[in-house]
Write an enzyme that holds these catalytic residues in place. Structure first.
Site, PDB file in Angstrom:
ATOM      1  N   ARG A  49       0.959   4.999   0.748  1.00 16.45           N
ATOM      2  CA  ARG A  49       0.204   6.059   1.425  1.00 16.45           C
ATOM      3  C   ARG A  49       0.626   7.411   0.853  1.00 16.45           C
ATOM      4  O   ARG A  49       1.516   8.072   1.382  1.00 16.45           O
ATOM      5  CB  ARG A  49       0.459   5.988   2.933  1.00 16.45           C
ATOM      6  CG  ARG A  49      -0.257   4.841   3.635  1.00 16.45           C
ATOM      7  CD  ARG A  49      -1.766   5.091   3.739  1.00 16.45           C
ATOM      8  NE  ARG A  49      -2.066   6.295   4.479  1.00 16.45           N
ATOM      9  CZ  ARG A  49      -2.281   6.349   5.798  1.00 16.45           C
ATOM     10  NH1 ARG A  49      -2.279   5.261   6.511  1.00 16.45           N
ATOM     11  NH2 ARG A  49      -2.553   7.506   6.388  1.00 16.45           N
ATOM     12  N   HIS A  77     -12.992   3.892   8.826  1.00 15.13           N
ATOM     13  CA  HIS A  77     -12.175   3.780  10.041  1.00 15.13           C
ATOM     14  C   HIS A  77     -12.884   4.370  11.252  1.00 15.13           C
ATOM     15  O   HIS A  77     -13.589   5.360  11.141  1.00 15.13           O
ATOM     16  CB  HIS A  77     -10.843   4.525   9.871  1.00 15.13           C
ATOM     17  CG  HIS A  77     -10.006   4.011   8.748  1.00 15.13           C
ATOM     18  ND1 HIS A  77     -10.307   4.241   7.426  1.00 15.13           N
ATOM     19  CD2 HIS A  77      -8.883   3.255   8.744  1.00 15.13           C
ATOM     20  CE1 HIS A  77      -9.404   3.658   6.653  1.00 15.13           C
ATOM     21  NE2 HIS A  77      -8.521   3.058   7.427  1.00 15.13           N
ATOM     22  N   ARG A  85      -5.450  -8.510  13.505  1.00 13.11           N
ATOM     23  CA  ARG A  85      -4.536  -8.280  12.372  1.00 13.11           C
ATOM     24  C   ARG A  85      -3.928  -9.597  11.895  1.00 13.11           C
ATOM     25  O   ARG A  85      -3.747  -9.813  10.708  1.00 13.11           O
ATOM     26  CB  ARG A  85      -3.397  -7.341  12.784  1.00 13.11           C
ATOM     27  CG  ARG A  85      -3.798  -5.885  12.943  1.00 13.11           C
ATOM     28  CD  ARG A  85      -2.544  -5.051  13.199  1.00 13.11           C
ATOM     29  NE  ARG A  85      -2.824  -3.645  13.381  1.00 13.11           N
ATOM     30  CZ  ARG A  85      -2.902  -2.750  12.395  1.00 13.11           C
ATOM     31  NH1 ARG A  85      -2.743  -3.147  11.145  1.00 13.11           N
ATOM     32  NH2 ARG A  85      -3.148  -1.485  12.648  1.00 13.11           N
ATOM     33  N   GLU A  89       0.863  -1.179   0.000  1.00 13.52           N
ATOM     34  CA  GLU A  89       0.000   0.000   0.000  1.00 13.52           C
ATOM     35  C   GLU A  89       0.902   1.232   0.000  1.00 13.52           C
ATOM     36  O   GLU A  89       1.782   1.355   0.851  1.00 13.52           O
ATOM     37  CB  GLU A  89      -0.883   0.033   1.261  1.00 13.52           C
ATOM     38  CG  GLU A  89      -1.727   1.317   1.322  1.00 13.52           C
ATOM     39  CD  GLU A  89      -2.394   1.575   2.676  1.00 13.52           C
ATOM     40  OE1 GLU A  89      -1.743   1.369   3.726  1.00 13.52           O
ATOM     41  OE2 GLU A  89      -3.565   1.978   2.669  1.00 13.52           O
ATOM     42  N   LYS A 106     -12.958  -2.379   3.330  1.00 17.26           N
ATOM     43  CA  LYS A 106     -12.009  -2.345   4.451  1.00 17.26           C
ATOM     44  C   LYS A 106     -12.667  -1.637   5.625  1.00 17.26           C
ATOM     45  O   LYS A 106     -13.045  -0.466   5.508  1.00 17.26           O
ATOM     46  CB  LYS A 106     -10.752  -1.589   4.009  1.00 17.26           C
ATOM     47  CG  LYS A 106      -9.675  -1.483   5.080  1.00 17.26           C
ATOM     48  CD  LYS A 106      -8.522  -0.604   4.603  1.00 17.26           C
ATOM     49  CE  LYS A 106      -7.396  -0.595   5.630  1.00 17.26           C
ATOM     50  NZ  LYS A 106      -6.364   0.416   5.328  1.00 17.26           N
TER      51      LYS A 106
END
Lengths: 229, 229
Positions: free
Chosen positions: B38, B123, B188, B36, B149
């Site tokens: 960012r 989130h 996780r 990923e 997600k």
């Protein structure tokens, strides 16, 4: 091969000892494979009653009479504890838990337990010592049994991960290695998955040791993992 | 079937953006499957340079330009962010991360991204809301993509376990659901093992988000699990 972790429920024998078998049976119905009976929670005058109560499940049981200096509760003298350990051995449980120090310091007990399947145990309630020290302890344990239990206290998840790596240094052993505390939960779950622990410890309802999941929580996790492998 | 969890390394594009590809390649060599990027850590005047730097790995990359109110760092205006999101989409990364709120509130962006594989994200940096609320959010996300997600904050391991159960309510989705914080580490690790997350997020060295393990730590765990199944 489905990766099916086994679960041992730890039962602190407090209150009415005649209910011990019912508690274990309830744990089995919730998905526990084995039960640890913590006899050190029983007052000395109720020990025999407790032994009688769990006779029917002894082939699936770990019998434990933990000493005070290893975090146990037994109220009698050390000599009394040794005598009760012998009586517990005579019951022929699946495994009798005996602390490494106890068996090292009592040759007569070691001789007496020669033919008893024992789980040699060692605990650190402060920290997770360096891996080399733990490997040293494991090799001391090997003398007495292939079933060994090393429990430390995790201050960080790194401690848990380090314990899981320790399984690579346990050839020929059936090791139960994990850490207490919140940061140890990862090791409690993964000791049978990443490591080859024969079982992990859980509680029936309330945690008996810090970080313990309930048998129901662990069963759910392990069933999901098994169904995906 | 070996249970082989996939690993995505999260790379905060700070410092010299020309090193981004080297960082990703190092992560791949350490066992990451995806990276990923960012982009919100990049200053707006370096965005194009950053995009150019990672062109070679875009087919294995999640491109993220996180908004401030979802925990991101992008220094420009929201309108600039939307324009950059479109430019990132034109790069055709494996997945473009777009916050649920962003896509809900920008019909034009939603139209623009019609043919882009997106990872719709949400989130909560305070808590892990009740599972029914999270299921509601998942069904809103479904409208935009099958890749979703949901990241919350775990106050206890119970929150992690609850999130792992949420995977049972994600039929037809490729869900990445886990919790931040120390108590979230269990989720996780297990999101790809107990749940069917397509990958889990890790860091290259230092954790980018609270509770993140490094790619090396996660790879070790997953390799052990795969070798035992």
């Amino acid at each position: 091969v489905p990766l099916a972790g086994k679960i041992c429920v730890s039962i602190a024998a407090t209150g009415d000892v005649s209910l011990l078998k019912e508690q274990a049976d309830r744990a089995f119905s919730l998905g526990a494979d084995f039960a640890e009976i913590r006899f050190d929670f029983v007052s000395p005058n109720r020990m025999q009653a407790a032994i009688d109560a769990v006779r029917g499940i002894r082939s699936k049981a770990v019998f434990t009479l933990r000493s005070k200096d290893q975090g146990g509760k037994f109220a009698g003298s050390e000599q009394e504890r040794i005598e009760w350990l012998k009586k517990l051995a005579e019951q022929k449980p699946m495994l009798l838990d005996v602390e490494l120090d106890t068996i090292k310091e009592n040759d007569e007990l070691a001789d007496f337990l020669e033919k008893t399947p024992i789980l040699v145990s060692w605990h650190d309630f402060q920290q997770t010592p360096p891996s080399d020290e733990l490997a040293e302890i494991l090799s001391e344990m090997r003398i007495y049994s292939n079933y060994v239990k090393v429990v430390t206290t995790a201050k960080s998840v790194e401690d848990s991960l380090r314990l899981l790596e320790l399984y690579e240094r346990t050839t020929g052993l059936h090791p139960v290695i994990f850490a207490m505390g919140d940061a140890g939960i990862v090791s409690r779950i993964l000791c049978t998955i990443v490591g080859n622990a024969p079982f992990t410890y859980t509680s029936l309802e309330k945690a008996v040791a810090p970080g313990q999941l309930t048998v129901k929580q662990m069963r759910k996790l392990y069933d999901r993992i098994a169904s995906r492998t």
